[in-house]
Design a protein around this motif. Structure first.
Motif, PDB file in Angstrom:
ATOM      1  N   ASP A 197       0.833  -1.213   0.000  1.00 33.18           N
ATOM      2  CA  ASP A 197       0.000   0.000   0.000  1.00 33.18           C
ATOM      3  C   ASP A 197       0.865   1.260   0.000  1.00 33.18           C
ATOM      4  O   ASP A 197       0.595   2.212  -0.734  1.00 33.18           O
ATOM      5  CB  ASP A 197      -0.930   0.027   1.215  1.00 33.18           C
ATOM      6  CG  ASP A 197      -2.091  -0.948   1.107  1.00 33.18           C
ATOM      7  OD1 ASP A 197      -2.333  -1.468  -0.011  1.00 33.18           O
ATOM      8  OD2 ASP A 197      -2.755  -1.186   2.130  1.00 33.18           O
ATOM      9  N   ILE A 198       1.893   1.260   0.815  1.00 34.10           N
ATOM     10  CA  ILE A 198       2.772   2.431   0.913  1.00 34.10           C
ATOM     11  C   ILE A 198       3.441   2.708  -0.427  1.00 34.10           C
ATOM     12  O   ILE A 198       3.451   3.842  -0.906  1.00 34.10           O
ATOM     13  CB  ILE A 198       3.819   2.229   2.038  1.00 34.10           C
ATOM     14  CG1 ILE A 198       3.141   2.414   3.402  1.00 34.10           C
ATOM     15  CG2 ILE A 198       5.001   3.182   1.879  1.00 34.10           C
ATOM     16  CD1 ILE A 198       4.027   2.077   4.585  1.00 34.10           C
ATOM     17  N   HIS A 235       2.559   1.718  -3.452  1.00 34.83           N
ATOM     18  CA  HIS A 235       1.566   2.114  -4.464  1.00 34.83           C
ATOM     19  C   HIS A 235       1.136   3.566  -4.249  1.00 34.83           C
ATOM     20  O   HIS A 235       1.018   4.324  -5.216  1.00 34.83           O
ATOM     21  CB  HIS A 235       0.368   1.178  -4.430  1.00 34.83           C
ATOM     22  CG  HIS A 235       0.704  -0.214  -4.852  1.00 34.83           C
ATOM     23  ND1 HIS A 235      -0.218  -1.215  -4.905  1.00 34.83           N
ATOM     24  CD2 HIS A 235       1.869  -0.789  -5.244  1.00 34.83           C
ATOM     25  CE1 HIS A 235       0.362  -2.342  -5.307  1.00 34.83           C
ATOM     26  NE2 HIS A 235       1.631  -2.100  -5.510  1.00 34.83           N
ATOM     27  N   ASP A 236       0.939   3.955  -2.989  1.00 37.39           N
ATOM     28  CA  ASP A 236       0.569   5.341  -2.693  1.00 37.39           C
ATOM     29  C   ASP A 236       1.665   6.316  -3.122  1.00 37.39           C
ATOM     30  O   ASP A 236       1.377   7.402  -3.631  1.00 37.39           O
ATOM     31  CB  ASP A 236       0.274   5.520  -1.203  1.00 37.39           C
ATOM     32  CG  ASP A 236      -1.024   4.858  -0.769  1.00 37.39           C
ATOM     33  OD1 ASP A 236      -1.835   4.467  -1.650  1.00 37.39           O
ATOM     34  OD2 ASP A 236      -1.228   4.723   0.457  1.00 37.39           O
ATOM     35  N   ILE A 237       2.905   5.927  -2.927  1.00 30.50           N
ATOM     36  CA  ILE A 237       4.019   6.794  -3.319  1.00 30.50           C
ATOM     37  C   ILE A 237       4.051   6.977  -4.832  1.00 30.50           C
ATOM     38  O   ILE A 237       4.222   8.093  -5.332  1.00 30.50           O
ATOM     39  CB  ILE A 237       5.355   6.233  -2.784  1.00 30.50           C
ATOM     40  CG1 ILE A 237       5.428   6.501  -1.281  1.00 30.50           C
ATOM     41  CG2 ILE A 237       6.551   6.840  -3.516  1.00 30.50           C
ATOM     42  CD1 ILE A 237       6.581   5.843  -0.581  1.00 30.50           C
ATOM     43  N   LEU A 287       1.523   6.706  -6.872  1.00 27.15           N
ATOM     44  CA  LEU A 287       0.376   7.553  -7.242  1.00 27.15           C
ATOM     45  C   LEU A 287       0.690   9.024  -6.992  1.00 27.15           C
ATOM     46  O   LEU A 287       0.392   9.894  -7.814  1.00 27.15           O
ATOM     47  CB  LEU A 287      -0.863   7.152  -6.451  1.00 27.15           C
ATOM     48  CG  LEU A 287      -1.583   5.909  -6.924  1.00 27.15           C
ATOM     49  CD1 LEU A 287      -2.671   5.508  -5.943  1.00 27.15           C
ATOM     50  CD2 LEU A 287      -2.171   6.119  -8.306  1.00 27.15           C
ATOM     51  N   LYS A 288       1.304   9.281  -5.854  1.00 29.24           N
ATOM     52  CA  LYS A 288       1.690  10.660  -5.512  1.00 29.24           C
ATOM     53  C   LYS A 288       2.689  11.193  -6.543  1.00 29.24           C
ATOM     54  O   LYS A 288       2.571  12.329  -7.006  1.00 29.24           O
ATOM     55  CB  LYS A 288       2.293  10.687  -4.111  1.00 29.24           C
ATOM     56  CG  LYS A 288       2.697  12.056  -3.636  1.00 29.24           C
ATOM     57  CD  LYS A 288       3.260  11.986  -2.229  1.00 29.24           C
ATOM     58  CE  LYS A 288       3.703  13.352  -1.769  1.00 29.24           C
ATOM     59  NZ  LYS A 288       4.269  13.322  -0.420  1.00 29.24           N
ATOM     60  N   ALA A 338       7.382   7.215   4.739  1.00 32.90           N
ATOM     61  CA  ALA A 338       6.002   6.729   4.793  1.00 32.90           C
ATOM     62  C   ALA A 338       5.870   5.608   5.825  1.00 32.90           C
ATOM     63  O   ALA A 338       4.877   5.552   6.554  1.00 32.90           O
ATOM     64  CB  ALA A 338       5.550   6.254   3.409  1.00 32.90           C
ATOM     65  N   ARG A 362      -6.525  -2.423   6.615  1.00 39.17           N
ATOM     66  CA  ARG A 362      -7.538  -1.371   6.489  1.00 39.17           C
ATOM     67  C   ARG A 362      -8.932  -1.977   6.316  1.00 39.17           C
ATOM     68  O   ARG A 362      -9.915  -1.457   6.843  1.00 39.17           O
ATOM     69  CB  ARG A 362      -7.222  -0.466   5.303  1.00 39.17           C
ATOM     70  CG  ARG A 362      -6.029   0.418   5.552  1.00 39.17           C
ATOM     71  CD  ARG A 362      -5.757   1.303   4.371  1.00 39.17           C
ATOM     72  NE  ARG A 362      -4.530   2.042   4.575  1.00 39.17           N
ATOM     73  CZ  ARG A 362      -3.905   2.706   3.649  1.00 39.17           C
ATOM     74  NH1 ARG A 362      -4.393   2.753   2.434  1.00 39.17           N
ATOM     75  NH2 ARG A 362      -2.798   3.368   3.914  1.00 39.17           N
TER      76      ARG A 362
END
Length: 187
Positions: free
Chosen positions: A42-43, A45-47, A49-50, A75, A158
């Protein structure tokens, strides 16, 4: 290394995809040193995306970009810091509820009334949606950690948090007056 005076060309979708395919596995492996597998993914993938949305001026051509590793490190640190605060809050709330319960629970009659209320809670738990019920039972009745439940059911932490929240909301909506008195018994 990228010279700050040099203009960085706009990265294409294909270049970004190649960057992701090349760097994500290394970054996920790195993050797994600090957090569980699902959170690590998740971390990362979020990075990405950012990065895609902000498109900072970074030389993505470097094979091992220290900036990406720093982003993952930060993160992970933020996640663990938030988790510690969250757990501290839960522990504090739990202890306060236990003290309130001790103050309230001073007679046998009170205990008998509470038994009735507990049966009402179990009735509501039986009516929860199947997946929600399974997760709630594991979390509260079997006292399993959310991360362990996520691993067992092959879902994210989550999702476990969301399902537990959903179950508590349903129970609360049905039993608002007695929930505060019963809730500590599920810990």
């Amino acid at each position: 290394m990228w010279d700050k005076d040099q203009k960085l060309e706009i990265i294409t979708i294909e270049q970004f995809e190649n960057l992701y395919l090349q760097q994500a596995p290394k970054l996920i492996f790195y993050a797994r040193k600090f957090v569980d597998n699902v959170v690590a993914e998740d971390i990362v993938h979020d990075i990405f995306l950012k990065l895609w949305h902000e498109k900072p001026e970074i030389d993505f051509r470097e094979e091992d970009n220290p900036y990406l590793f720093r982003m993952v490190r930060n993160a992970c640190y933020d996640f663990l810091k938030h988790k510690a605060v969250e757990e501290s809050f839960v522990d504090k709330a739990f202890n306060e509820l236990k003290m309130e319960e001790l103050e309230w629970n001073d007679s046998y009659e009170t205990f008998l009334d509470q038994e009735e209320n507990i049966n009402a809670v179990y009735t509501i738990i039986d009516r929860l949606p199947p997946k929600c019920k399974e997760i709630f039972v594991k979390a509260y009745l079997e006292e399993q950690k959310h991360s362990d439940i996520a691993t067992q059911l092959n879902i994210s932490v989550r999702t476990v948090d969301t399902q537990v929240y959903k179950a508590l909301k349903i129970i609360r909506d049905h039993l608002i007056p007695v929930l505060v008195l019963i809730f500590p018994l599920f810990w």
